[in-house]
Design an enzyme around this catalytic site. Sequence first.
Site, mmCIF file in Angstrom:
data_model
loop_
_atom_site.group_PDB
_atom_site.id
_atom_site.type_symbol
_atom_site.label_atom_id
_atom_site.label_comp_id
_atom_site.label_asym_id
_atom_site.label_seq_id
_atom_site.Cartn_x
_atom_site.Cartn_y
_atom_site.Cartn_z
ATOM 1 N N GLU A 215 -1.846 79.011 -19.594
ATOM 2 C CA GLU A 215 -3.114 79.739 -19.480
ATOM 3 C C GLU A 215 -3.873 79.403 -18.192
ATOM 4 O OE1 GLU A 215 -5.124 78.840 -23.139
ATOM 5 O OE2 GLU A 215 -4.024 80.358 -24.237
ATOM 6 N N GLU B 282 1.134 83.220 -28.460
ATOM 7 C CA GLU B 282 0.306 82.363 -29.328
ATOM 8 C C GLU B 282 -0.708 83.225 -30.065
ATOM 9 O OE1 GLU B 282 -1.978 79.279 -27.471
ATOM 10 O OE2 GLU B 282 -0.375 78.733 -26.091
HETATM 11 C C1 GLA Z 1 -4.720 77.856 -26.273
HETATM 12 C C2 GLA Z 1 -3.657 76.903 -25.773
HETATM 13 C C3 GLA Z 1 -2.965 76.149 -26.862
HETATM 14 C C4 GLA Z 1 -3.933 75.728 -27.941
HETATM 15 C C5 GLA Z 1 -4.614 76.964 -28.482
HETATM 16 C C6 GLA Z 1 -5.526 76.647 -29.666
HETATM 17 O O1 GLA Z 1 -4.279 79.131 -26.432
HETATM 18 O O2 GLA Z 1 -2.692 77.539 -24.983
HETATM 19 O O3 GLA Z 1 -2.348 75.012 -26.287
HETATM 20 O O4 GLA Z 1 -4.872 74.866 -27.396
HETATM 21 O O5 GLA Z 1 -5.384 77.520 -27.458
HETATM 22 O O6 GLA Z 1 -6.185 77.813 -30.124
#
Ligand code: GLA
Length: 680
Positions: free
Chosen positions: A159, A318
């Site tokens: 991210e 995710e």
């Molecule tokens: C982000 C991160 C993950 C985790 C999630 C939790 O998307 O990429 O590593 O921290 O948030 O919601």
Amino acid sequence: MPDRRLTPDHTVPSPHRLAFGGDYNPEQWPESVWQEDVRLMREAGVTLVSVGIFSWALLEPSPGSYDFGWLDRVLDLLHENGIRVDLGTPTAAPPAWFYRAHPDALPVTREGVRYAFGSRAAICHSHPAYRAAAARITEQLARRYGGHPALALWHVHNEYGVPVSACYCDGCAAHFRRWLQTRYTSVEAVNEAWGTAFWSQRYASFDEIDPPRLTPTVGNPAQQLDYRRFADATMRENFVHERDILHALAPGAPVTTNFMTALSQCDSVDYWAWGREVDLVTNDHYLITDGRRTHVNLAMAADLTRSVAGGAPWLLLEHSPSGVNWQPRNPAKRPGEMARNSLAHVARGSEGAMFFQWRQSRRGAEKFHSSMVPHAGTDSRVWREVVALGADVGALAEIRGTRTVPDVAMVWDWQSWWAQSLEWRPSQDLDARERADAFYASLYDRHLTVDFAHPEADLSAYPLVVVPALYLATEAAGRNLRAYVENGGTLVVSCFSGIVDEHDAVHPGPYPGALRDVLGLTVEEWSPLLPGETVRLSGPGGAELGGDVWTEFVVPRGAETVWTYADGPAAGGPAVTRHRLGRGTAWYVSTRLDAEALAPVIDAACADAAIEPRSDLPTDVEVVRRSGENGAYLFALNHTDRDAKVPLERSGTELLGGERAAGHLTVPAGAVRVVRLDAE
Ligand code: GLA
Ligand code: ZN
């Protein structure tokens, strides 16, 4: 760089299945737990897991000495169990030793405060030592695992842009000057672009230029806008650096980095540019539970993600099985909600559904974030729903490679959002993201599937294009929108669009400079409203509408007035206009109408665009199509608590239950149905 976007058949991590799984952090657990992990993964139908994203300190315990033994065993174990791997480069979390050697690689805020070690993502992306260390660990991983049979996908970093969007250190200042030199060649060109005649800001040489650090009052807006571009480009350089190492040393697997396209979750990355650099677009999406309809925000993020992938299949890397842990209040998902969320992403182009994370942590900052294997264990609702969803995702394998079918387009530009968000605008209440959300909701409620488009993109495929917030519009964008209308398109533009160019300089002549011609009007002045103030609009057949936040003194110059201000600062003047131009029509909405108030305008524009209303579909019953060589598929997601009927234009086979469906499809409250329509 050559277009390495792989063919649809190769973009998907698993050749014959959709992706189902999550972030797997076995390093947080004794090896005895790993055996249970893979057994449960098989039980749940897991096909892909993301590994090693935050493992740098364990893989390289001291500079240049490596411990890959545990990761070898994890990958082998997964491979033996038929589970493929999305392998992280761990470069979003450098180890403590790195910062001891390079304390100045910790990023500095705009206020001049240097962050400390002890969390993650504390990175100055300009720092040469960071780039070198990231390249070294990436090379090691590429050489060691490039040929591993479990490897399906490379996951670079994590991210980009979140939670640190830009660093303001001296190293970044030097890097910014180099970036400006490449972009502008001469300091005179910078002075011109930034309008430095204002407030004595003129620079005699590049050496005098700094990042837009904290200033006593508003800093130069063009400088701030360029700094956002610079910060985004610098992160992208680092991504490309790692990607090219992986391409060179381990070319067998596509390379991605997980995006966060939801406008509520990341505002620092220009995903139009990033979409062109990855082999496979992947996205992370989390529900923001602020009382609004979360499934609408989800659909919007999924549509944005597909659009930055150019319409090609992408992957949800995710989302959360149930509640998250980082909001002030984190509700658990309701029964069935996880599956609806997952399959809504699939309907809108994702080649599967992945979660954060596999097994809920016992320690660390994320131990209260839901997981596929929760603290409650497998005798739990979440686990039972995970297993059921795994079976559903398994049953949808044949949709791989099909594309979501869009109905209309929304123009969106991150750079325009950045510009509009700067200080000292006519009203702080007119918010680009809010406008995009409202227009999106209005289209969602008409059951229209939305593609997003860059303002200079070819729009000719869409009967209707809406422009909710385009404060910054280049002349090229203006010409593009004009050509779209002249060639028969229907355009709807919202207020305060087309005002400035790429340097935040007002287009010459009356507002809205870039869009005057296409809209057939000028705006003499605007008059924002105070909190709580509203205006009434009167329209066709004596109908009434309410607006707030913003009003304008519009002068039609070819456009007809459809709605008139009945009161407020511009009483008696045009509020909503319609301009016939060439073979098309351009609408303009000069006040803030919420999603509901937009309805009559969007309906009228749909009529101009010959888009049939879908009044046979109940509110919050989402119907989306994917189609391709394998066939045509209709996804129906019932977000309500009542059973719904969805008309079918052809008979077909429901894939999650295996039944035949004809005439109507019954979708029980909260459920999802996916129909493979019979060939015509
Ligand atoms: C982000 C991160 C993950 C985790 C999630 C939790 O998307 O990429 O590593 O921290 O948030 O919601
Ligand atoms: Zn820096």
